[in-house]
Design a protein around this motif. Sequence first.
Motif, PDB file in Angstrom:
ATOM      1  N   GLY A  43       0.786  -1.218   0.000  1.00 52.06           N
ATOM      2  CA  GLY A  43       0.000   0.000   0.000  1.00 52.06           C
ATOM      3  C   GLY A  43       0.820   1.270   0.000  1.00 52.06           C
ATOM      4  O   GLY A  43       2.053   1.245  -0.070  1.00 52.06           O
ATOM      5  N   PHE A  44       0.128   2.370   0.096  1.00 50.90           N
ATOM      6  CA  PHE A  44       0.688   3.720   0.042  1.00 50.90           C
ATOM      7  C   PHE A  44       1.623   3.938   1.233  1.00 50.90           C
ATOM      8  O   PHE A  44       1.206   3.841   2.390  1.00 50.90           O
ATOM      9  N   LYS A  45       2.884   4.190   0.954  1.00 46.57           N
ATOM     10  CA  LYS A  45       3.911   4.453   1.955  1.00 46.57           C
ATOM     11  C   LYS A  45       4.102   3.277   2.914  1.00 46.57           C
ATOM     12  O   LYS A  45       4.546   3.447   4.042  1.00 46.57           O
ATOM     13  N   SER A  46       3.777   2.075   2.479  1.00 48.75           N
ATOM     14  CA  SER A  46       4.061   0.874   3.259  1.00 48.75           C
ATOM     15  C   SER A  46       5.258   0.174   2.636  1.00 48.75           C
ATOM     16  O   SER A  46       5.782   0.629   1.617  1.00 48.75           O
ATOM     17  N   ASP A  47       5.697  -0.912   3.244  1.00 50.77           N
ATOM     18  CA  ASP A  47       6.833  -1.630   2.667  1.00 50.77           C
ATOM     19  C   ASP A  47       6.578  -3.127   2.722  1.00 50.77           C
ATOM     20  O   ASP A  47       5.543  -3.580   3.208  1.00 50.77           O
ATOM     21  N   SER A 168      -1.099  11.131   9.468  1.00 47.45           N
ATOM     22  CA  SER A 168      -1.165   9.696   9.207  1.00 47.45           C
ATOM     23  C   SER A 168      -1.568   8.955  10.464  1.00 47.45           C
ATOM     24  O   SER A 168      -1.079   9.263  11.557  1.00 47.45           O
ATOM     25  N   ASP A 169      -2.446   7.972  10.321  1.00 46.28           N
ATOM     26  CA  ASP A 169      -2.816   7.111  11.438  1.00 46.28           C
ATOM     27  C   ASP A 169      -1.798   5.991  11.651  1.00 46.28           C
ATOM     28  O   ASP A 169      -1.902   5.237  12.615  1.00 46.28           O
ATOM     29  N   TYR A 170      -0.820   5.880  10.740  1.00 45.50           N
ATOM     30  CA  TYR A 170       0.104   4.754  10.768  1.00 45.50           C
ATOM     31  C   TYR A 170       1.545   5.172  11.043  1.00 45.50           C
ATOM     32  O   TYR A 170       2.431   4.329  11.130  1.00 45.50           O
ATOM     33  N   ASP A 172       4.179   8.640  12.773  1.00 43.28           N
ATOM     34  CA  ASP A 172       4.273   9.968  13.375  1.00 43.28           C
ATOM     35  C   ASP A 172       4.523  11.045  12.330  1.00 43.28           C
ATOM     36  O   ASP A 172       4.265  12.224  12.573  1.00 43.28           O
ATOM     37  N   GLU A 173       5.047  10.642  11.182  1.00 45.17           N
ATOM     38  CA  GLU A 173       5.324  11.588  10.112  1.00 45.17           C
ATOM     39  C   GLU A 173       4.077  11.788   9.247  1.00 45.17           C
ATOM     40  O   GLU A 173       3.362  10.823   8.957  1.00 45.17           O
ATOM     41  N   PRO A 174       3.794  13.001   8.820  1.00 43.14           N
ATOM     42  CA  PRO A 174       2.625  13.223   7.964  1.00 43.14           C
ATOM     43  C   PRO A 174       2.858  12.673   6.559  1.00 43.14           C
ATOM     44  O   PRO A 174       3.997  12.468   6.127  1.00 43.14           O
ATOM     45  N   TYR A 175       1.759  12.423   5.874  1.00 45.30           N
ATOM     46  CA  TYR A 175       1.842  12.117   4.452  1.00 45.30           C
ATOM     47  C   TYR A 175       2.051  13.431   3.701  1.00 45.30           C
ATOM     48  O   TYR A 175       1.314  14.400   3.923  1.00 45.30           O
TER      49      TYR A 175
END
Length: 261
Positions: A43-47, A168-170, A172-175
């Motif tokens: 997904g988006f910004k996941s790894d 972001s809920d996932y 600490d850094e914002p999207y």
Amino acid sequence: MTNPSPLPDFLALEDGRRIAYHRTRASDESAGAGRPGVVFLGGFKSDMTGTKATFLEDACRARGLAFLRFDYTGHGQSSGAFEDGCIGDWARDALDALDALTGGPQILIGSSMGGWIALLAARARPERLAGLVTVAAAPDFTEEGMWAAFSDEQKAEMARTGRVELPSDYSDEPYVITQKLIEDGRSQRVLRTPLSLPFPVRLLQGTADADVPLDWALRLLDHAEGPDIRLTLVKGADHRFSAPAELALLASALDEVLALA
């Protein structure tokens, strides 16, 4: 469970991109002849170290199937900066990984944005796909979920600076949502033109998903054309879709598609 810590391999491409990946080969080539491999699209910004990716690696190993998980550019251990990327770039990464790192028919499993990437791959390489499984698929989300929800102030900020930061809920850094991401997303939409999926498709969607509305799953089901497309709604499942019972449903969906491929 698979230990996600070992160093990945890298696919080095002519334009300088380096795509990090982990690949499991079929355990018995003779027994596996004609059986599809499996590719996970995150997904988006996941790894590729997430719960679903490593669960599927173990599930495929237990079934003797080839399996590939990888990081898009700007994600995880791949080269590039996240803010420089867009849907078209990450779809190109997926096609390059599919072409270079897999052989024969593949079952794509796409989570969230990975569901959109999987649909783009299906459009670009229909001859390579034996089936498709999605979890909380989010096709066209840059337009339907981001741009549509921006306030007038955020749209003005985007026009002025080329970017907007969202919490972001996932992490600490914002999207960081860039103008490039929004504009490219419009050119990659799959729900406004015919979408042919001529292979078994299983769509999984949680009813408690706060990121991907249930309406999106219903719209995808209604819009896609194919002989065997089924949507399973899971009451109470959230966007992560990573509880043991939910992972078991994911494995069952893979087995259904595998049996029909």
